[in-house]
Design an enzyme around this catalytic site. Sequence first.
Site: not given
Lengths: 575, 598
Positions: B329, B335, B375
């Site tokens: 990605c 991803r 994240r």
Amino acid sequence: MFLCSHFILTQPVTFLVKHQQRCQEMEFAELIKTPRVDGVVLRRPFLPTVEGTLCLTGHHLILSSRQDNTEELWLLHANIDAIEKRFVGSLGTIIVKCKDLRVIQLDIPGMEECLNIASSIEVLSTLDSVSLMYPFFYRPMFQVIEDGWKSFLPEDAFKDLESMTEEWRLSDVNKDYSVCSSYPPLVAVPKDVDDDTLRKAAAFRHGGRFPVLSYYHKKNGMVMMRSGQPLTGTNGRRCKEDEKLINATLRAGKRGYIIDTRTVSVAQQAKARGGGFESEANYPQWRRIHKAIERSSILQESLIKLVEACNDQSHSMDRWLSKLEASNWQTHVKEILTTACLAAQCIDREGASVLVHGTEGTDSTLQVTSLAQIILDPACRTIQGFQALVEREWLQAGHPFQQRCSQSAYSNSKPRCEAPVFLLFLDCVWQILRQFPCSFQFSQHFLVLLFEHTYASQFGTFMGNSASERSKLNLSQKTVSLWSWVNRPQEVERLSNPLYEANCLVIWPSVAPQSLLLWEGVFLRWKRSSRCLDEAYDEMVHIIQYNNKELQNKVNNLRRQLAQLETEEPLLQTP
Amino acid sequence: MDHVEQVRLLERFSNKSTSGTLHLTATHLIFVESNNTATTILHHHIASVEKLSLTTSGCPLVIQCRNFRVVHFVVQRERDCHDIYSSLLRLLRPVSYDELYAFSYNPKQNEQQREEGWQLIDLGAEFERMGVPCDRWQLTDVNRDYKICETYPRDLYVPITASKPIIVGSSKFRSKGRFPVLTYFYQEKKAAVCRCSQPLSGFSARCLEDESMLQAISKANHNSRFVYVMDTRPKLNAMANRAAGKGYENEDNYSNIRFQFVGIENIHVMRTSLQKLLEVVGSRFLSVNDYLLGLESCGWLRHVKAVVDAAIFLTKAVTVEGASVLVHCSDGWDRTAQVCSLGALLMDPYYRTIKGFMVLIEKDWISFGHKFADRCDQLDGDPKEVSPVFTQFLECVWQLTEQFPQAFEFSEWLLLQIHEHVHSCQYGNFLANNQRRREELQLGDRTHSLWAFLLREQQNYLNPAYCPTYADTHPVLEPSTLPCHFKFWRNMYHQFDRSMHPRQSVLKNVLTLKESNCQLEDTIKDLETVNFSTVFLIEEEEEVGEEVTECCSDTERTVEGSSGTERKESYSDLQGTYGAKAEPAVVSLEFGVARMTC
């Protein structure tokens, strides 16, 4: 997964010929232009393509490869909702869309044969004459142990009520169906109200549907009644007898609830057509609550849209969700469940009696009263009890099955009275079953089976629109009851829920949109083989039965052996 | 301030409330009701605290958690409310790793057990299981000291023909030095799944070493003349990256590649999407239409389907065509991790077991540097870096478990528990952004491993319908990609909203029965021996008998979690038999008060 109707799979191929002969003697012969075509290719969901002979009989479309290893197709014409024809050269294709939502494809060599077959199917699947319907020709291939026509008599149901209360009586005021054409001959009414009052109240209610007992809540003696709308009209007509009748169901000093399944505005509009609702002034002991369950024509449209969405081959998530939303199906499910919960809540929590009605009192009213009973009464969650509920609250109560179920989601002709009222009820039951998977004696198979048989069946149970029509057709003599089939031990076992443990409590379902699911067992049934789900289910059943039967028995046996040894042993041990 | 009395906890979807005392400890927020039931929330789980304007009944405080719990307190005195509020604000924004719970969490284990816990998963052994190293793939030591790529693990597998200069050259041509390496080897067809980051191609740049690298990957597979290059981004995003000197492979420069975009959106889109979803399903008095329209407009299920679709594409290329695939990605850690791990799950039944699933997460997520710290917002950081990429992966797995109920050894409780601990910072596994940082933090010496805890408790996470032989008949899963087969994951996003769940759980019931089956089988064995050796041990038989009844009645399955009793309670509520307590549950708000119209 069931294919066609159950008996069909058990019929030998040779039967086909006899069956045809019999049919040819009858009126069907002229309708069948081409009774058989060879070299027809059948394509259907999840099964290998079959090439074989197509036969049309008076009631069935049959395709057989005449080999033992392939499954034959026996499709009731009554199950066919719509067909489509396509031609490529001389090869014709008929797409058959069934009322159980399955779509199959027949490739027929020869243009003429194809056209003949298609037109015969069209005629045979839309026969108007009731007397030509398959249940009158069907002879059971199983032994009837208990005649389903006699399994759920109103007299028997009333005996249970009598054992709990003396406030009610069974009236035969409607014995010749003259007071209310959609009521059964016997109805339960307050003891203190005489038949004459009933007659006058009936004149004041839509379709003559005067308030009758639907459910008696043993826990607190509260009741649920149902009726048609009062015919107040624009000038606010009243009827003393009607007021007396429903007030007779209230205990001293108690108030009751009237649940009108329509919105206020719909109920207001009904006045212009002679209908209406109970005004506060004339019914001071009752509080009225309006809910918003849609009329049947809207429900049919919703079903058509839902099935269209489910059959959409597009892989777009947005399209799927927006179509699902636009169908409004889940909204109807939520609205019906909410109203049923409300009725149940009034009875169980508020300790108040309830009268439920919409317009006619044969559709949304019955959805609400029957679901409220599922919530309140553990007996309705058993296999027998659920049949009794369907018999009592749907068949005897005059839900017009024949009108409502003559077409399903694929039909091209303009719907007249068709509506998935009963299917929505089954969907709601399924939602509750999903939320209380251990509280029902039956599995979703039973609900799917009922769905199938309301739309096309070899049994007479769901024929006609009311008790009076069924008695005129003499169904109990001339046809077999679905309950006769269902209540055989092997079928009961198939429909049973292995996780069932009697739960004597009231079960309150969640009606949050996140808790309501699309009923895959009906609407996505033909989209994807349920094989892995079925196998997983079988595995669970195996775990449960292995536990309950085999292992427990084995332990008990060993214990018993041990106990025997114990009693014998002392002789050996004592020197 | 350590506790506040007379605090009310409002139920999220009804008008009910309970009152009790609110305690604040160094690690937890605990609400104890008058009947002594406690709701415990780990500070690390708190995503946001909001003080609403004062009402007549008190001062409302709304706490949103990363595990999707939302609690609404009403504190009587505004002063108290403000105190709690400001204490929480301080506590829930740790600035250094040392402040995280994992470094103080002590589950009463000795040093040896703790060390063993960290040794449970061995990625070297995992590559051996796949059949690597072999005659075409080898272990390279170029990254032994994290010199080539600091976000990759030390041990990397590359084609035998990829020499060191090629590797170094290729890494210089890739974002963050993340050059193509092996992540899964499909032994049956000798096809490889490789991963990397985007090339620094800009509008015209090329790199011969990188081209040789792809050539080497292609050559390592004799089944196929070409290698697929899957750019998991939407084409537009990839093109925009070219302006920044990044971009995607130009098919003209690379011999034997087939280039393909698969169009998964970026972390920002995913973050917003989930936020919208939570807003929709969090609203009270939600109508079915608003719910479905909300599901549609938030796009969450569309994104989930896109990830699954990409994994299916990958799986087909590898298993059907026997081609090797290179997945990337932008940076190759979001991803790319999703698609590689989900693809491997579809291809290899091992990853559908409890242990295998842990290995998969360890390999494709932890070791290859998915930035868990950023994240999941472990330390006070850039809110733009926060994104539910891993949550989305877990949801994709859940969607598969729904479609293939017999294929997975674990039930959704394992997924939920992993999700819980990715955010709890209670175990060392998910701390920090990459292996290098984890080594610096000496997590292996200072914290405990989640995998050891989960494996010890594994009977709680078993899927009773799991059929080990299913893998023989279905080695590769072929999920449906029709949108109607993707569902809203209620148990994840409403895990703590009890009124929404089924009141009786099939899963829990069958698990209990299965356990009882094993015990009965043992009893039978025992009884048989007793019977054979005739009577002389009567007492023993009685003992066994008691044991059985005890086991059968032991219906409370508890799953221990980070937050003690409340966790237990919520699980047992979801899983528990409701025989006795079905009644008082909430129906819906709408007729909490029956609306009268007249």
